[in-house]
Design a protein around this motif. Structure first.
Motif, PDB file in Angstrom:
ATOM      1  N   GLU A 197       0.809  -1.218   0.000  1.00  0.00           N
ATOM      2  CA  GLU A 197       0.000   0.000   0.000  1.00  0.00           C
ATOM      3  C   GLU A 197       0.838   1.262   0.000  1.00  0.00           C
ATOM      4  O   GLU A 197       0.469   2.248  -0.633  1.00  0.00           O
ATOM      5  CB  GLU A 197      -0.933   0.008   1.207  1.00  0.00           C
ATOM      6  N   VAL A 198       1.977   1.281   0.709  1.00  0.00           N
ATOM      7  CA  VAL A 198       2.764   2.512   0.821  1.00  0.00           C
ATOM      8  C   VAL A 198       3.721   2.712  -0.350  1.00  0.00           C
ATOM      9  O   VAL A 198       4.269   3.803  -0.492  1.00  0.00           O
ATOM     10  CB  VAL A 198       3.562   2.591   2.145  1.00  0.00           C
ATOM     11  N   CYS A 199       3.911   1.728  -1.190  1.00  0.00           N
ATOM     12  CA  CYS A 199       4.846   1.866  -2.312  1.00  0.00           C
ATOM     13  C   CYS A 199       4.290   2.883  -3.308  1.00  0.00           C
ATOM     14  O   CYS A 199       3.274   2.629  -3.954  1.00  0.00           O
ATOM     15  CB  CYS A 199       5.073   0.529  -2.999  1.00  0.00           C
ATOM     16  N   PRO A 200       4.958   4.043  -3.455  1.00  0.00           N
ATOM     17  CA  PRO A 200       4.418   5.079  -4.338  1.00  0.00           C
ATOM     18  C   PRO A 200       4.668   4.802  -5.819  1.00  0.00           C
ATOM     19  O   PRO A 200       4.097   5.477  -6.674  1.00  0.00           O
ATOM     20  CB  PRO A 200       5.163   6.338  -3.896  1.00  0.00           C
ATOM     21  N   PHE A 201       5.485   3.816  -6.149  1.00  0.00           N
ATOM     22  CA  PHE A 201       5.854   3.578  -7.534  1.00  0.00           C
ATOM     23  C   PHE A 201       5.359   2.233  -8.059  1.00  0.00           C
ATOM     24  O   PHE A 201       5.815   1.776  -9.108  1.00  0.00           O
ATOM     25  CB  PHE A 201       7.375   3.670  -7.683  1.00  0.00           C
ATOM     26  N   ASP A 202       4.456   1.572  -7.358  1.00  0.00           N
ATOM     27  CA  ASP A 202       3.895   0.281  -7.764  1.00  0.00           C
ATOM     28  C   ASP A 202       4.988  -0.737  -8.091  1.00  0.00           C
ATOM     29  O   ASP A 202       5.029  -1.308  -9.169  1.00  0.00           O
ATOM     30  CB  ASP A 202       2.950   0.435  -8.959  1.00  0.00           C
ATOM     31  N   ALA A 203       5.853  -0.968  -7.121  1.00  0.00           N
ATOM     32  CA  ALA A 203       6.908  -1.954  -7.293  1.00  0.00           C
ATOM     33  C   ALA A 203       6.579  -3.270  -6.587  1.00  0.00           C
ATOM     34  O   ALA A 203       7.198  -4.291  -6.872  1.00  0.00           O
ATOM     35  CB  ALA A 203       8.234  -1.414  -6.771  1.00  0.00           C
ATOM     36  N   LEU A 204       5.612  -3.264  -5.663  1.00  0.00           N
ATOM     37  CA  LEU A 204       5.239  -4.472  -4.920  1.00  0.00           C
ATOM     38  C   LEU A 204       3.787  -4.830  -5.198  1.00  0.00           C
ATOM     39  O   LEU A 204       2.923  -3.949  -5.240  1.00  0.00           O
ATOM     40  CB  LEU A 204       5.446  -4.258  -3.419  1.00  0.00           C
ATOM     41  N   PHE A 205       3.529  -6.133  -5.364  1.00  0.00           N
ATOM     42  CA  PHE A 205       2.189  -6.616  -5.684  1.00  0.00           C
ATOM     43  C   PHE A 205       1.920  -7.921  -4.942  1.00  0.00           C
ATOM     44  O   PHE A 205       2.847  -8.645  -4.599  1.00  0.00           O
ATOM     45  CB  PHE A 205       2.054  -6.889  -7.185  1.00  0.00           C
ATOM     46  N   TRP A 206       0.637  -8.243  -4.758  1.00  0.00           N
ATOM     47  CA  TRP A 206       0.250  -9.546  -4.227  1.00  0.00           C
ATOM     48  C   TRP A 206       0.206 -10.531  -5.377  1.00  0.00           C
ATOM     49  O   TRP A 206      -0.378 -10.273  -6.419  1.00  0.00           O
ATOM     50  CB  TRP A 206      -1.131  -9.508  -3.593  1.00  0.00           C
ATOM     51  N   SER A 207       0.804 -11.677  -5.190  1.00  0.00           N
ATOM     52  CA  SER A 207       0.725 -12.779  -6.140  1.00  0.00           C
ATOM     53  C   SER A 207      -0.096 -13.887  -5.475  1.00  0.00           C
ATOM     54  O   SER A 207       0.012 -14.095  -4.270  1.00  0.00           O
ATOM     55  CB  SER A 207       2.123 -13.294  -6.455  1.00  0.00           C
TER      56      SER A 207
ATOM     57  N   TRP B  71       5.230 -12.355 -12.550  1.00  0.00           N
ATOM     58  CA  TRP B  71       4.498 -12.770 -13.739  1.00  0.00           C
ATOM     59  C   TRP B  71       3.266 -13.598 -13.393  1.00  0.00           C
ATOM     60  O   TRP B  71       2.499 -13.943 -14.294  1.00  0.00           O
ATOM     61  CB  TRP B  71       5.443 -13.500 -14.686  1.00  0.00           C
ATOM     62  N   THR B  72       3.046 -13.887 -12.109  1.00  0.00           N
ATOM     63  CA  THR B  72       1.830 -14.595 -11.701  1.00  0.00           C
ATOM     64  C   THR B  72       0.794 -13.638 -11.125  1.00  0.00           C
ATOM     65  O   THR B  72      -0.281 -14.073 -10.741  1.00  0.00           O
ATOM     66  CB  THR B  72       2.151 -15.673 -10.645  1.00  0.00           C
ATOM     67  N   VAL B  73       1.118 -12.356 -11.058  1.00  0.00           N
ATOM     68  CA  VAL B  73       0.188 -11.359 -10.513  1.00  0.00           C
ATOM     69  C   VAL B  73      -0.953 -11.174 -11.496  1.00  0.00           C
ATOM     70  O   VAL B  73      -0.722 -10.906 -12.681  1.00  0.00           O
ATOM     71  CB  VAL B  73       0.911 -10.016 -10.255  1.00  0.00           C
ATOM     72  N   PRO B  74      -2.200 -11.317 -11.047  1.00  0.00           N
ATOM     73  CA  PRO B  74      -3.333 -11.134 -11.974  1.00  0.00           C
ATOM     74  C   PRO B  74      -3.502  -9.658 -12.329  1.00  0.00           C
ATOM     75  O   PRO B  74      -3.108  -8.776 -11.569  1.00  0.00           O
ATOM     76  CB  PRO B  74      -4.535 -11.648 -11.170  1.00  0.00           C
ATOM     77  N   PRO B  75      -4.095  -9.381 -13.487  1.00  0.00           N
ATOM     78  CA  PRO B  75      -4.327  -7.982 -13.853  1.00  0.00           C
ATOM     79  C   PRO B  75      -5.349  -7.353 -12.911  1.00  0.00           C
ATOM     80  O   PRO B  75      -6.163  -8.055 -12.311  1.00  0.00           O
ATOM     81  CB  PRO B  75      -4.868  -8.068 -15.280  1.00  0.00           C
ATOM     82  N   PRO B  76      -5.323  -6.039 -12.778  1.00  0.00           N
ATOM     83  CA  PRO B  76      -6.296  -5.398 -11.889  1.00  0.00           C
ATOM     84  C   PRO B  76      -7.704  -5.565 -12.432  1.00  0.00           C
ATOM     85  O   PRO B  76      -7.893  -5.719 -13.641  1.00  0.00           O
ATOM     86  CB  PRO B  76      -5.876  -3.925 -11.874  1.00  0.00           C
ATOM     87  N   PRO B  77      -8.690  -5.557 -11.552  1.00  0.00           N
ATOM     88  CA  PRO B  77     -10.067  -5.714 -12.026  1.00  0.00           C
ATOM     89  C   PRO B  77     -10.474  -4.522 -12.886  1.00  0.00           C
ATOM     90  O   PRO B  77      -9.981  -3.411 -12.715  1.00  0.00           O
ATOM     91  CB  PRO B  77     -10.902  -5.783 -10.734  1.00  0.00           C
TER      92      PRO B  77
END
Length: 184
Positions: free
Chosen positions: A103-113, A138-144
């Motif tokens: 949530e705090v990453c301002p540059f979208d470098a971390l995602f839930w897989s 590469w296993t992160v799903p696209p956003p809804p």
């Protein structure tokens, strides 16, 4: 007395049904679309701002970096310095999967897989370095998809207004005769 009878009826109804056992390794579970499994790293977006490591309540994120001088983009410009990521690791033995780092990453470098099968036999192997975190990206799903009935984001509205204003200015310029070509 009525409550006791109702409770016994539910118990008897449940006892007569067959139980359903999921055979996990052979049949994988159907996970919700945005389930939390493991944290993935999109290394190209990481600017080594350290916000994720500072905000982590468990202090399970380890980041090392160094500064590098970048030559000027244009002649006569000045040199800039930028952070270069040397190490990014997450100790999943300590992580409580709260998602604050994402949530705090301002540059979208971390995602839930949704990957959840990363158990290890040794607890020391649960510290995953950036190569392994990058592989999960590469296993992160696209956003809804956005809700079609929802309101338009303010950024899109502002951009649309700026484009319309620029087009209107261009149309006015095209309709006006150039200066000095008057009829007298």
């Amino acid at each position: 007395m009525k409550g006791l009878a109702k409770g016994l009826a539910i118990t008897l109804r449940t006892m007569t049904r067959r139980s359903h056992t999921a055979h996990y390794p052979d049949a994988l579970p159907a996970l919700p679309p945005r389930s939390r499994g493991v944290i993935a790293l999109f290394e190209e977006n990481c600017t080594v701002c350290m916000l994720c490591a500072r905000e982590c309540p468990d202090w399970c994120i380890y980041i090392d970096s160094h500064k590098e001088t970048v030559p000027p983009a244009a002649p006569g410009g000045r040199e800039r310095s930028r952070n270069v990521l040397d190490r990014f690791a997450i100790d999943f033995a300590l992580c409580m999967y709260c998602g604050i780092c994402i949530e705090v990453c301002p540059f979208d470098a971390l995602f839930w897989s949704p990957e959840f099968e990363y158990a290890e036999t040794d607890i020391h192997e649960l510290t995953h370095e950036r190569d392994r975190l990058r592989d999960w990206m590469w296993t992160v799903p696209p956003p809804p998809a956005p809700d079609p009935a929802g309101e338009e984001p303010k950024e899109l509205g502002a951009a649309r207004k700026a484009v319309e204003k620029a087009e209107a200015a261009r149309a006015r310029e095209a309709a006006e005769p150039p200066a000095g070509e008057g009829g007298t």
